[in-house]
Every structure is written in structure tokens, then in C-alpha cells.
Design a protein around this motif. Sequence first.
Motif, PDB file in Angstrom:
ATOM      1  N   MET A  92       0.815  -1.221   0.000  1.00  0.00           N
ATOM      2  CA  MET A  92       0.000   0.000   0.000  1.00  0.00           C
ATOM      3  C   MET A  92       0.844   1.265   0.000  1.00  0.00           C
ATOM      4  O   MET A  92       0.312   2.371  -0.046  1.00  0.00           O
ATOM      5  N   ALA A  93       2.183   1.094   0.066  1.00  0.00           N
ATOM      6  CA  ALA A  93       3.118   2.221   0.038  1.00  0.00           C
ATOM      7  C   ALA A  93       2.876   3.212   1.179  1.00  0.00           C
ATOM      8  O   ALA A  93       2.898   4.427   0.987  1.00  0.00           O
ATOM      9  N   ILE A  94       2.627   2.673   2.361  1.00  0.00           N
ATOM     10  CA  ILE A  94       2.501   3.498   3.562  1.00  0.00           C
ATOM     11  C   ILE A  94       3.294   2.819   4.674  1.00  0.00           C
ATOM     12  O   ILE A  94       3.722   1.676   4.544  1.00  0.00           O
ATOM     13  N   SER A  95       3.495   3.530   5.771  1.00  0.00           N
ATOM     14  CA  SER A  95       4.329   2.991   6.843  1.00  0.00           C
ATOM     15  C   SER A  95       3.588   1.942   7.668  1.00  0.00           C
ATOM     16  O   SER A  95       2.349   1.888   7.682  1.00  0.00           O
ATOM     17  N   GLU A  96       4.357   1.108   8.371  1.00  0.00           N
ATOM     18  CA  GLU A  96       3.759   0.120   9.265  1.00  0.00           C
ATOM     19  C   GLU A  96       3.003   0.799  10.405  1.00  0.00           C
ATOM     20  O   GLU A  96       1.984   0.298  10.877  1.00  0.00           O
ATOM     21  N   LEU A  97       3.506   1.954  10.840  1.00  0.00           N
ATOM     22  CA  LEU A  97       2.819   2.708  11.892  1.00  0.00           C
ATOM     23  C   LEU A  97       1.427   3.123  11.421  1.00  0.00           C
ATOM     24  O   LEU A  97       0.450   3.012  12.169  1.00  0.00           O
ATOM     25  N   THR A  98       1.334   3.586  10.167  1.00  0.00           N
ATOM     26  CA  THR A  98       0.032   3.989   9.616  1.00  0.00           C
ATOM     27  C   THR A  98      -0.905   2.797   9.508  1.00  0.00           C
ATOM     28  O   THR A  98      -2.101   2.896   9.815  1.00  0.00           O
ATOM     29  N   ILE A  99      -0.371   1.645   9.098  1.00  0.00           N
ATOM     30  CA  ILE A  99      -1.180   0.421   9.040  1.00  0.00           C
ATOM     31  C   ILE A  99      -1.764   0.127  10.410  1.00  0.00           C
ATOM     32  O   ILE A  99      -2.968  -0.144  10.557  1.00  0.00           O
ATOM     33  N   ASN A 100      -0.924   0.176  11.438  1.00  0.00           N
ATOM     34  CA  ASN A 100      -1.383  -0.119  12.802  1.00  0.00           C
ATOM     35  C   ASN A 100      -2.429   0.886  13.277  1.00  0.00           C
ATOM     36  O   ASN A 100      -3.351   0.534  14.033  1.00  0.00           O
ATOM     37  N   GLN A 101      -2.297   2.134  12.836  1.00  0.00           N
ATOM     38  CA  GLN A 101      -3.286   3.149  13.196  1.00  0.00           C
ATOM     39  C   GLN A 101      -4.632   2.856  12.544  1.00  0.00           C
ATOM     40  O   GLN A 101      -5.687   3.007  13.164  1.00  0.00           O
ATOM     41  N   TYR A 102      -4.591   2.430  11.277  1.00  0.00           N
ATOM     42  CA  TYR A 102      -5.833   2.045  10.591  1.00  0.00           C
ATOM     43  C   TYR A 102      -6.503   0.873  11.306  1.00  0.00           C
ATOM     44  O   TYR A 102      -7.726   0.849  11.488  1.00  0.00           O
ATOM     45  N   VAL A 103      -5.691  -0.090  11.704  1.00  0.00           N
ATOM     46  CA  VAL A 103      -6.227  -1.273  12.401  1.00  0.00           C
ATOM     47  C   VAL A 103      -6.874  -0.859  13.724  1.00  0.00           C
ATOM     48  O   VAL A 103      -7.987  -1.285  14.049  1.00  0.00           O
ATOM     49  N   LYS A 104      -6.172  -0.037  14.477  1.00  0.00           N
ATOM     50  CA  LYS A 104      -6.686   0.413  15.771  1.00  0.00           C
ATOM     51  C   LYS A 104      -8.007   1.152  15.612  1.00  0.00           C
ATOM     52  O   LYS A 104      -8.963   0.929  16.370  1.00  0.00           O
ATOM     53  N   SER A 105      -8.080   2.025  14.604  1.00  0.00           N
ATOM     54  CA  SER A 105      -9.296   2.789  14.358  1.00  0.00           C
ATOM     55  C   SER A 105     -10.445   1.874  13.940  1.00  0.00           C
ATOM     56  O   SER A 105     -11.581   2.024  14.402  1.00  0.00           O
ATOM     57  N   ALA A 106     -10.160   0.890  13.076  1.00  0.00           N
ATOM     58  CA  ALA A 106     -11.192  -0.044  12.612  1.00  0.00           C
ATOM     59  C   ALA A 106     -11.717  -0.892  13.766  1.00  0.00           C
ATOM     60  O   ALA A 106     -12.933  -1.117  13.888  1.00  0.00           O
ATOM     61  N   ILE A 107     -10.811  -1.368  14.612  1.00  0.00           N
ATOM     62  CA  ILE A 107     -11.216  -2.179  15.767  1.00  0.00           C
ATOM     63  C   ILE A 107     -12.161  -1.387  16.667  1.00  0.00           C
ATOM     64  O   ILE A 107     -13.177  -1.900  17.136  1.00  0.00           O
ATOM     65  N   LYS A 108     -11.829  -0.122  16.881  1.00  0.00           N
ATOM     66  CA  LYS A 108     -12.664   0.729  17.733  1.00  0.00           C
ATOM     67  C   LYS A 108     -14.046   0.919  17.116  1.00  0.00           C
ATOM     68  O   LYS A 108     -15.071   0.813  17.804  1.00  0.00           O
ATOM     69  N   LYS A 109     -14.083   1.196  15.815  1.00  0.00           N
ATOM     70  CA  LYS A 109     -15.368   1.423  15.145  1.00  0.00           C
ATOM     71  C   LYS A 109     -16.242   0.173  15.162  1.00  0.00           C
ATOM     72  O   LYS A 109     -17.474   0.260  15.239  1.00  0.00           O
ATOM     73  N   LEU A 110     -15.616  -0.989  15.063  1.00  0.00           N
ATOM     74  CA  LEU A 110     -16.358  -2.248  15.029  1.00  0.00           C
ATOM     75  C   LEU A 110     -16.743  -2.751  16.424  1.00  0.00           C
ATOM     76  O   LEU A 110     -17.467  -3.731  16.560  1.00  0.00           O
ATOM     77  N   GLY A 111     -16.229  -2.080  17.444  1.00  0.00           N
ATOM     78  CA  GLY A 111     -16.510  -2.516  18.811  1.00  0.00           C
ATOM     79  C   GLY A 111     -15.866  -3.848  19.124  1.00  0.00           C
ATOM     80  O   GLY A 111     -16.376  -4.621  19.940  1.00  0.00           O
ATOM     81  N   ALA A 112     -14.733  -4.118  18.481  1.00  0.00           N
ATOM     82  CA  ALA A 112     -14.054  -5.411  18.643  1.00  0.00           C
ATOM     83  C   ALA A 112     -12.968  -5.326  19.713  1.00  0.00           C
ATOM     84  O   ALA A 112     -12.538  -4.242  20.111  1.00  0.00           O
ATOM     85  N   LYS A 113     -12.495  -6.515  20.155  1.00  0.00           N
ATOM     86  CA  LYS A 113     -11.462  -6.580  21.188  1.00  0.00           C
ATOM     87  C   LYS A 113     -10.057  -6.586  20.595  1.00  0.00           C
ATOM     88  O   LYS A 113      -9.107  -6.126  21.223  1.00  0.00           O
ATOM     89  N   ASN A 114      -9.919  -7.150  19.409  1.00  0.00           N
ATOM     90  CA  ASN A 114      -8.614  -7.256  18.777  1.00  0.00           C
ATOM     91  C   ASN A 114      -8.792  -7.476  17.277  1.00  0.00           C
ATOM     92  O   ASN A 114      -9.921  -7.451  16.771  1.00  0.00           O
ATOM     93  N   ARG A 115      -7.674  -7.692  16.564  1.00  0.00           N
ATOM     94  CA  ARG A 115      -7.736  -7.875  15.117  1.00  0.00           C
ATOM     95  C   ARG A 115      -8.608  -9.051  14.715  1.00  0.00           C
ATOM     96  O   ARG A 115      -9.442  -8.949  13.808  1.00  0.00           O
TER      97      ARG A 115
END
Length: 230
Positions: free
Chosen positions: A193-216
Motif C-alpha cells: 500500500m506504500a505506507i508505513s507500518e505505523l500507519t497500518i497499525n493506526q488504521y487497524v486500531k481505528s477499525a477495531i474501535k469502530k467495530l466494537g471489537a477486542k482485537n484484530r
Amino acid sequence: MVLYDTILQSIQRLESPISHEEQLVKILEIYMEHFPVLDSYLLRYSPLGYLAEGIIFLNSTGGVHIGEIRDDIRSIPIIFSAIRERKAKYCTGSEYLKQMSNKYTISSKNNSLLVVPIFYHSFVFGYICSSEFKLGTIMDDQLLSAFTLYGKLVGKVIAGNNDDGIQFLSRRELEVMKRIATGESTKEMADQMAISELTINQYVKSAIKKLGAKNRAHAVGELFRKGIIS
């Protein structure tokens, strides 16, 4: 004057068993039915990068998808202020020129803009914009409060239904979650995706929060369960 009871009764129509697309359209239809606006733009919002992405535009002649709209709202003071304060904001005339970015996609013949955040507690899912209004509309504090109430009630419906909340994942958040589901590592996603691993982790964290999930794994499971990915 827009009455609380009238808005509340109409909001109940969003809770009926309809598709995601129908619900998003109905959010704008109810909005235009009860308020003195002639057009409406629905956009999702991600706090990651302060990113806004267009979903649907609706007016009296019909509607279109507006996925080409993509902005960092920090460059648009009125939108940034509405989201930060979780209150409807309006500007017109010379104030409009001060508040709006030159590159912003939404244009207004009358140089006016209304921004209505869609939120629940401190979380903002997105917002509605209008740039055309019925003749004689006076945008006073009472009307702005009614707009704010509408955004709050819509946000409550979205927050109370995981199916609806999923629709407000950003395009990037959903892409990352789909890649996780196929087994890609964070490094592989970052390279592809040509972005940093930190940005990937931020997307994951945001998605988890929106989905009301506990983890990936839980988040991916929710996406599979709802049929968003397969």
C-alpha cells in the motif's frame, strides 16, 4: 420550526430492517424532509489523519455517489470546528470565504455552508453538509440546535447497530482489514500500500474501535459475520 418529537419519530425509520445503502440514503431523505435545505452531502470521517471521504449527495433531482471527495478537514475551519465541538455550524458571505479552503470540492452558488456532525458521545462517524437553502431561511441558534440534535440521534442509531457502524469504516480501514483477513503481515501491507507500518497499525486500531471489537481477530470475525468480507 423543527420539533424534537417529529425528529425522533422520523429517526425510528432508520432502525427498520433495510440495507446499508438504503439507510444512508434515508439519513439524507429525513434530513431534507424536516429541515429547510435543498441539498445534502453525506461524508464519513476518520480521526486518523482527520480524513473526510464522500459517500452520497442528494437533492430534489436525485442522488449520486461522491467517493471522489477526500479531504483533510484541518484545512477547512468550519468543518474542523463542527467535528471538534460536535455542534452544527453555519457560515455565509465573507465568513464563508474565510472558513473554506479554495480546493474544497463542495461548491455553493450562495457562498454558504452548513455542517452537521454525526456523532455519539465523543465519537464522530461523519457529517452532513448543505450549501443551498430554502428561500427565507434564517439560520438562528434554535435551528442550529435542531441540526445538532439530528446529528446526535443519527449517531446514536449508528452506534447501536454494528451493521450500520461498519459502513463508516474508511476505504483504507476496510482495505487493511480485508488484507489482514487474507493473512498479510503488517510489513506486507505497508509495502503493497506504500505506507508505513505505523500507519497500518493506526488504521487497524481505528477499525477495531469502530467495530466494537477486542482485537484484530475479533474485528475480522465481525466483518465475516456481517458479510462485509467473505
